[in-house]
Design a protein around this motif. Structure first.
Motif, PDB file in Angstrom:
ATOM      1  N   ASN A  11      23.622   6.785  31.098  1.00 24.28           N
ATOM      2  CA  ASN A  11      22.337   7.305  30.622  1.00 24.28           C
ATOM      3  C   ASN A  11      21.164   6.575  31.303  1.00 24.28           C
ATOM      4  O   ASN A  11      20.146   7.199  31.635  1.00 24.28           O
ATOM      5  CB  ASN A  11      22.274   7.139  29.102  1.00 24.28           C
TER       6      ASN A  11
ATOM      7  N   LYS B 124      19.973   5.562  18.547  1.00 23.95           N
ATOM      8  CA  LYS B 124      19.651   6.707  19.421  1.00 23.95           C
ATOM      9  C   LYS B 124      19.313   7.925  18.568  1.00 23.95           C
ATOM     10  O   LYS B 124      19.628   7.963  17.371  1.00 23.95           O
ATOM     11  CB  LYS B 124      20.841   7.046  20.331  1.00 23.95           C
TER      12      LYS B 124
ATOM     13  N   GLU C 279      25.990   4.350  27.902  1.00 24.90           N
ATOM     14  CA  GLU C 279      24.592   3.910  28.024  1.00 24.90           C
ATOM     15  C   GLU C 279      24.253   3.582  29.480  1.00 24.90           C
ATOM     16  O   GLU C 279      23.138   3.843  29.942  1.00 24.90           O
ATOM     17  CB  GLU C 279      24.358   2.694  27.112  1.00 24.90           C
TER      18      GLU C 279
ATOM     19  N   PHE D 212      19.793  10.461  25.216  1.00 25.71           N
ATOM     20  CA  PHE D 212      21.108  10.059  24.713  1.00 25.71           C
ATOM     21  C   PHE D 212      21.136  10.498  23.256  1.00 25.71           C
ATOM     22  O   PHE D 212      20.336  10.020  22.450  1.00 25.71           O
ATOM     23  CB  PHE D 212      21.269   8.540  24.820  1.00 25.71           C
TER      24      PHE D 212
END
Lengths: 235, 322
Positions: free
Chosen positions: A188, A209, A185, A34
């Protein structure tokens, strides 16, 4: 997964002069990462985003995604590459004469999926973004945050391996921005590589991140130096 | 298991038809104008085709009653005439040969003229000019539409034969009539081609207007992975759908007009039996017309979309260098 090596992108200025949107850009992003892409306006974020999503070609250098050389793409290969992506635009880019459901199903329609499969998957992904109850509404009837969630649902519906979002929270308030980031997220967490271009530093800070900072078409030197000369920065 | 072929087809065609319908709703002004112009164009082409076919059919019908008379030289003896008859009967174009002697010719003449010029019946001098002749009937198996042409060829051949002084084929006016019909059909075909070419432009312009109005949509579709086929097919279907609707309207109008004209002709030209020879298009011909119109619609669309996006429309609009 993503590899940019000595990539240049040059545009012709209004007086014929060359404008280097990206210069000698070197970036590596691994599968399942990410990554935030930050930088001031004009730093080259959108250009990077456009090259990554094969909306434009590099002037020179090598850009590859999952082993696919983006500069060599043309015709149907170009379309098939784009089908592997989920792309979210800052301005949503929803079709205003199509309902939320119809907008979300577009990627499946071009794949020729059956109407039942389209609807089933669309309702599922709309449920994920919390908009299943607005499936039959028109984009203009939705708030900015809801429209962005529809755009995200459209980007997620075909389970892409890579999601690229260009300033997805640029038009949203902080609370909605967090909701949108939560969606990324979640994707991800399921193994999808996510690249988000943003200039919202606070958002980047909170998410903790890996972050690439672009400045004048290059990865910021200061940041590279801080990270021991690596070609990307990690916050 | 992936989606079945049929469900994929349903999804694709359903989507394309939905696109055509959505386009009609959103650009109803343009679409209505296109439909009207196209319907009128198709109506003219169908009208011309129907009447050209009927005129040809009439000529063919009248051609069936055509007979050829070969007038013989006076010095030809009975044996020569018999030989000539036998020779003619070998010709595959000829069904029968009937000899009309000089005497029979005079008698026929007298019979026909008795009520008009009774004095002539007693005039011996007047009876002599009639030559003997052979009345030829064309073979039944010669198609009606070929009869006029065959008669002309046969007459030319007969003129070359020894012992034949002159040839006439009864209703010789058919020749000029047939030429006129051929000319009309030729003009009709030319006009038809011009109108069909116009149709291509009309459809093409409608599709171009649609493309301009949906530029952003096309770009978005392109950016989420639509292939050139994905992008083009809805517009092909749209062109075909407009053409289909237009030809259906054109056929309905023509059927209505034809029916009205036929009734009028039956009432006013009952003695000529012309009306009984006329007919509208058969089911097969209607299907051919529909298919042709749809093909014209597709070609018109194709001409408009053939230089459509190459996958980089969005990049180009944003000033990207490729």
């Amino acid at each position: 997964m993503i590899s940019f090596s000595h990539v240049y992108k040059t545009y012709a200025g209004s007086r014929g002069q060359e404008i280097h949107a990206l210069r000698d850009l070197n970036v590596e992003i691994a599968r399942g990462e990410f990554v935030f892409l930050t930088g001031p306006s004009g730093a080259g974020k959108t250009t990077f985003f456009r090259l990554l999503s094969a909306y434009d070609r590099a002037t020179s250098g090598q850009a590859t995604v999952a082993g696919i050389r983006l500069n060599d793409l043309s015709g149907n290969d170009l379309a098939y590459y784009r089908r592997k992506l989920g792309v979210v635009f800052q301005d949503f880019r929803l079709l205003k004469h199509k309902t939320v459901l119809e907008n979300v199903t577009l990627p499946l329609i071009i794949r020729g999926e059956s109407p039942n499969a389209q609807r089933e998957r669309a309702m599922q992904v709309l449920q994920d973004v919390g908009l299943h109850h607005k499936a039959n509404e028109w984009p203009e009837q939705l708030s900015g945050g809801e429209q962005q969630r529809v755009a995200i649902a459209r980007a997620l519906i075909h389970r892409p391996g890579l999601i690229i979002a260009d300033e997805p929270t640029g038009n949203l308030d902080p609370e909605l921005s967090e909701e949108i980031m939560d969606l990324f997220e979640q994707a991800n967490a399921q193994g999808t590589t996510v690249v988000v271009a943003t200039h919202d530093h606070e958002l980047v800070r909170r998410r903790n991140k890996r972050t690439l900072r672009l400045l004048a078409g290059q990865i910021s030197d200061a940041e590279l130096a801080a990270k021991g000369g690596m070609e990307w920065a990690h916050r | 298991m992936g989606p079945s072929l049929i469900s994929r087809l349903q999804a694709v065609m359903g989507g394309d038809l939905a696109h055509a319908w959505a386009s009609a709703r959103r650009q109803w002004g343009t679409q209505l104008a296109t439909f009207t112009v196209l319907s009128a164009t198709f109506a003219i082409v169908v009208f011309a085709s129907v009447w050209a076919m009927n005129l040809q059919r009439l000529v063919s019908h009248w051609g069936e009653s055509v007979q050829v008379a070969a007038y013989l030289h006076d010095e030809l003896g009975e044996l020569d005439i018999k030989k000539l008859q036998e020779e003619l009967l070998k010709d595959p174009r000829i069904q029968s040969v009937q000899l009309v002697t000089k005497k029979m010719a005079v008698e026929n003449f007298r019979g026909q003229m008795a009520s008009y010029a009774p004095d002539l019946l007693d005039d011996e001098q007047f009876s002599t000019p009639f030559p003997a002749s052979l009345k030829l009937r064309l073979h039944d198996q010669i198609a009606a539409q070929d009869r006029v042409k065959v008669v002309e060829e046969l007459a030319a051949d007969l003129r070359q034969m020894r012992g034949v002084e002159d040839v006439s084929y009864g209703q010789s006016w058919i020749k000029s009539y047939a030429s006129s019909v051929d000319l009309l059909v030729g003009i009709g075909l030319f006009l038809g081609m011009v109108l069909l070419a116009g149709s291509l432009l009309v459809i093409g312009n409608a599709i171009r207007a649609g493309l301009a109005a949906r530029r952003e949509e096309i770009e978005i579709m392109e950016l989420i992975g639509a292939t050139l086929d994905n992008l083009r097919r809805p517009y092909l279907v749209e062109g075909a759908a407009i053409a289909f609707a237009a030809i259906v309207a054109a056929l309905l109008v023509n059927a209505f007009v034809f029916d009205g004209l036929l009734k009028k002709m039956k009432a006013q030209l009952a003695f000529s039996h012309i009306a009984t020879e006329l007919r509208f298009l058969t089911t097969a011909e209607v299907l051919v017309a529909v298919v042709l119109a749809v093909v014209v619609g597709c070609i018109g669309s194709w001409l408009a979309i053939r230089q459509m996006n190459d996958g980089w429309a969005a990049a180009r609009r944003a000033g990207g260098q490729l």
